[in-house]
Design a protein around this motif. Sequence first.
Motif, PDB file in Angstrom:
ATOM      1  N   ARG B  77      10.083 -58.439  -9.793  1.00 30.41           N
ATOM      2  CA  ARG B  77       8.898 -58.450  -9.043  1.00 30.41           C
ATOM      3  C   ARG B  77       9.431 -58.210  -7.751  1.00 30.41           C
ATOM      4  O   ARG B  77      10.378 -58.601  -7.279  1.00 30.41           O
ATOM      5  CB  ARG B  77       8.344 -59.642  -9.533  1.00 30.41           C
ATOM      6  CG  ARG B  77       7.931 -60.074 -10.814  1.00 30.41           C
ATOM      7  CD  ARG B  77       6.948 -61.021 -10.820  1.00 30.41           C
ATOM      8  NE  ARG B  77       6.322 -61.115 -12.168  1.00 30.41           N
ATOM      9  CZ  ARG B  77       5.342 -60.025 -12.741  1.00 30.41           C
ATOM     10  NH1 ARG B  77       4.859 -59.118 -11.685  1.00 30.41           N
ATOM     11  NH2 ARG B  77       4.953 -60.209 -13.857  1.00 30.41           N
ATOM     12  N   MET B 118      17.705 -50.674  -6.468  1.00 34.67           N
ATOM     13  CA  MET B 118      18.475 -50.333  -5.230  1.00 34.67           C
ATOM     14  C   MET B 118      17.916 -50.814  -4.015  1.00 34.67           C
ATOM     15  O   MET B 118      18.415 -51.165  -2.765  1.00 34.67           O
ATOM     16  CB  MET B 118      19.056 -49.025  -5.150  1.00 34.67           C
ATOM     17  CG  MET B 118      20.054 -48.645  -6.311  1.00 34.67           C
ATOM     18  SD  MET B 118      20.336 -47.053  -6.187  1.00 34.67           S
ATOM     19  CE  MET B 118      18.828 -46.306  -6.780  1.00 34.67           C
ATOM     20  N   ASP B 119      16.239 -51.066  -4.011  1.00 35.20           N
ATOM     21  CA  ASP B 119      15.733 -51.404  -2.587  1.00 35.20           C
ATOM     22  C   ASP B 119      16.044 -52.944  -2.517  1.00 35.20           C
ATOM     23  O   ASP B 119      15.652 -53.300  -1.272  1.00 35.20           O
ATOM     24  CB  ASP B 119      14.417 -51.160  -2.910  1.00 35.20           C
ATOM     25  CG  ASP B 119      13.624 -52.121  -4.044  1.00 35.20           C
ATOM     26  OD1 ASP B 119      14.497 -52.729  -4.947  1.00 35.20           O
ATOM     27  OD2 ASP B 119      12.444 -52.386  -4.079  1.00 35.20           O
ATOM     28  N   GLY B 120      16.625 -53.488  -3.195  1.00 38.64           N
ATOM     29  CA  GLY B 120      17.012 -55.117  -2.948  1.00 38.64           C
ATOM     30  C   GLY B 120      18.033 -55.307  -2.093  1.00 38.64           C
ATOM     31  O   GLY B 120      18.556 -56.554  -1.963  1.00 38.64           O
ATOM     32  N   ILE B 121      19.096 -54.456  -2.206  1.00 46.83           N
ATOM     33  CA  ILE B 121      20.514 -54.598  -1.736  1.00 46.83           C
ATOM     34  C   ILE B 121      20.481 -55.005  -0.340  1.00 46.83           C
ATOM     35  O   ILE B 121      21.087 -55.609   0.124  1.00 46.83           O
ATOM     36  CB  ILE B 121      21.069 -53.251  -2.027  1.00 46.83           C
ATOM     37  CG1 ILE B 121      21.477 -53.046  -3.451  1.00 46.83           C
ATOM     38  CG2 ILE B 121      22.732 -53.464  -1.258  1.00 46.83           C
ATOM     39  CD1 ILE B 121      22.365 -51.727  -3.733  1.00 46.83           C
ATOM     40  N   GLY B 122      19.748 -54.168   0.439  1.00 52.29           N
ATOM     41  CA  GLY B 122      19.791 -54.475   1.992  1.00 52.29           C
ATOM     42  C   GLY B 122      19.187 -55.881   2.179  1.00 52.29           C
ATOM     43  O   GLY B 122      19.938 -56.515   3.149  1.00 52.29           O
ATOM     44  N   THR B 123      18.042 -56.438   1.523  1.00 52.33           N
ATOM     45  CA  THR B 123      17.559 -57.592   2.085  1.00 52.33           C
ATOM     46  C   THR B 123      18.020 -58.848   1.284  1.00 52.33           C
ATOM     47  O   THR B 123      17.723 -59.882   1.493  1.00 52.33           O
ATOM     48  CB  THR B 123      15.966 -57.470   2.392  1.00 52.33           C
ATOM     49  OG1 THR B 123      15.366 -57.258   1.112  1.00 52.33           O
ATOM     50  CG2 THR B 123      15.786 -56.429   3.238  1.00 52.33           C
ATOM     51  N   SER B 125      16.339 -59.033  -1.679  1.00 51.22           N
ATOM     52  CA  SER B 125      15.289 -59.431  -2.508  1.00 51.22           C
ATOM     53  C   SER B 125      14.305 -57.957  -2.699  1.00 51.22           C
ATOM     54  O   SER B 125      14.441 -57.215  -1.656  1.00 51.22           O
ATOM     55  CB  SER B 125      14.396 -60.358  -1.831  1.00 51.22           C
ATOM     56  OG  SER B 125      13.581 -60.194  -0.740  1.00 51.22           O
ATOM     57  N   ALA B 127      11.672 -55.170  -2.865  1.00 52.20           N
ATOM     58  CA  ALA B 127      10.361 -54.539  -2.058  1.00 52.20           C
ATOM     59  C   ALA B 127       9.423 -54.288  -3.169  1.00 52.20           C
ATOM     60  O   ALA B 127       7.970 -54.429  -3.096  1.00 52.20           O
ATOM     61  CB  ALA B 127      10.643 -53.619  -0.935  1.00 52.20           C
ATOM     62  N   ALA B 128      10.005 -53.918  -3.947  1.00 53.39           N
ATOM     63  CA  ALA B 128       8.961 -53.072  -5.338  1.00 53.39           C
ATOM     64  C   ALA B 128       9.091 -54.220  -6.391  1.00 53.39           C
ATOM     65  O   ALA B 128      10.108 -54.889  -6.664  1.00 53.39           O
ATOM     66  CB  ALA B 128       9.390 -51.603  -5.566  1.00 53.39           C
ATOM     67  N   GLU B 129       8.339 -53.614  -7.400  1.00 50.27           N
ATOM     68  CA  GLU B 129       8.378 -54.387  -8.674  1.00 50.27           C
ATOM     69  C   GLU B 129       8.437 -53.171  -9.755  1.00 50.27           C
ATOM     70  O   GLU B 129       8.027 -52.119  -9.753  1.00 50.27           O
ATOM     71  CB  GLU B 129       7.477 -55.163  -9.097  1.00 50.27           C
ATOM     72  CG  GLU B 129       6.021 -54.230  -9.297  1.00 50.27           C
ATOM     73  CD  GLU B 129       4.790 -55.322  -9.991  1.00 50.27           C
ATOM     74  OE1 GLU B 129       5.129 -56.526 -10.151  1.00 50.27           O
ATOM     75  OE2 GLU B 129       3.693 -54.679 -10.074  1.00 50.27           O
TER      76      GLU B 129
END
Lengths: 260, 260
Positions: B77, B118-123, B125, B127-129
């Motif tokens: 999520r 892969m959008d979660g690697i940087g932060t 957590s 950003a998308a679900e």
Amino acid sequence: MAASQVATALLVAPQPGVASRSEAPQPRVHTLFRCPTHGASCSLHALGLPCGAKHDGAFAGAEFTRKRVKRAESLYRAGGICDSLYAVCNGFFKSSVMLEDGRGQVTGFHMHGEVLGMDGIGTGSHAAEAIALEDSEVSIIPAARLQEPTLQRQLQKVMSRELVRAQAVMMMLGTLRAEERLAAFLLNLSQRFVEGGLSSNEFRLRMTREEIGSYIGLSLETVSRLFSRFQDDGHIAVRQKHVRILDVSGLTAVMLRIDD
Amino acid sequence: MAASQVATALLVAPQPGVASRSEAPQPRVHTLFRCPTHGASCSLHALGLPCGAKHDGAFAGAEFTRKRVKRAESLYRAGGICDSLYAVCNGFFKSSVMLEDGRGQVTGFHMHGEVLGMDGIGTGSHAAEAIALEDSEVSIIPAARLQEPTLQRQLQKVMSRELVRAQAVMMMLGTLRAEERLAAFLLNLSQRFVEGGLSSNEFRLRMTREEIGSYIGLSLETVSRLFSRFQDDGHIAVRQKHVRILDVSGLTAVMLRIDD
DNA sequence: CGTACCTTTGATAGAGTTCAAGAACGGTGG
DNA sequence: CCACCGTTCTTGAACTCTATCAAAGGTACG
């Protein structure tokens, strides 16, 4: 200043019952996307940043050879071989893609601390081109060095954040209306200028109305009209390329369709 | 079959004098973006793929634990902690982002061989679900393992290709007209289904008109109307979720504004 | 200091959204 | 197996937002 001020100004009550969202009962911050690492000050990051380099600051190190790029010159071209990445030391770039039939679109603007060229890693050649909008300077990161453990870890994060930015742009182009798009664009740009250590809420646009329009999916006339309207509404002061944000929360309200 | 056939069908004369393009005097292929590694068969990749895993095929290996996700369930999520990536073994996913005010947008569709999260690697957590559009199965790639040299190199490429896809979507949302968007979407989807080894030019849409519309920035009604028009024009045959591409070059012509 | 580019503003038109209503489908339970 | 329900899809009509066309300033750079 900007960080906490923006955060404070934008605090609002949590929204009731949106099932698929986080369940923490904290006050919610008005952001397009939350940046967990950097909190509210990073609120608009997602709309225009690969904020990696800025935070992790390794790419910009002095260990890399530099290159000067004059205004209107290209750093790399679409289809060109990708043998290195570039970290912007100073100056300002746009990147854009083009269709067979000549139609093109600006896909990003890049300033101090941001990384360019990552679209070429996968295939070995660039899908986009990067052009300097003012005389600029970059650090060259040779592709060979991207295998170094430290750089690799950095790059993972930077690319991931770039993916988040891309998602935010998709959201902007697919869902927001004209005035919402420009508000989001201005707030993001302001945020990044501040973080770049440059100016406060007053800055000089490096790009034309047409380039802004291309980026946010509007005609240059619509962009111009919206600048005028925002000025009439007291949100900003514009004269040509000089912009001053007068009312951050007002712009934010425009962006999020909050009527006041 | 599809690869060379599509490539052949779409060969056209090179366009004269577009200064900023490649200088090679080769015949040009009608594609939104060229994929240098995989040539013309990869023509539409850019519009919907992280084609990395498929080509480099390491993520999908049996060395990872699997997880089943039932239709309408979420894989992760927005805001949730990112402790692993996921490679789609079988099934179909959509990923989407959401604004504070509840407005959301589908940012991608994902099928066999593609990588999610892969959008979660940087932060740290997401950003998308990500939500399964049919009963599906994924390989779990723990974040810890992303430091392994082999995986790291793979991931670099996959993320880069995902950036290229994002650029293509921006182009689509910012520049193309409604019919051009749907044509591009269908061609890309067809391409990916073929490569997934599934069907030829006949497939079942896993998503609703609304989800398609969200992804390509149109209302569900417009999507429905365009399906009907494409059918009237003999480009496709549609009945609900069943789609059959009858005329690839016709659709391509629509996409690129070539009048015939 | 002139010329090419950029910006502003108005008028018009068109593409796509929104609202609305009915039809088709698919899953569920009797 | 059939009937029912909710969801999804289709199609029409009116409206709205934004693009397009046009023309007049303004700016900046060579």
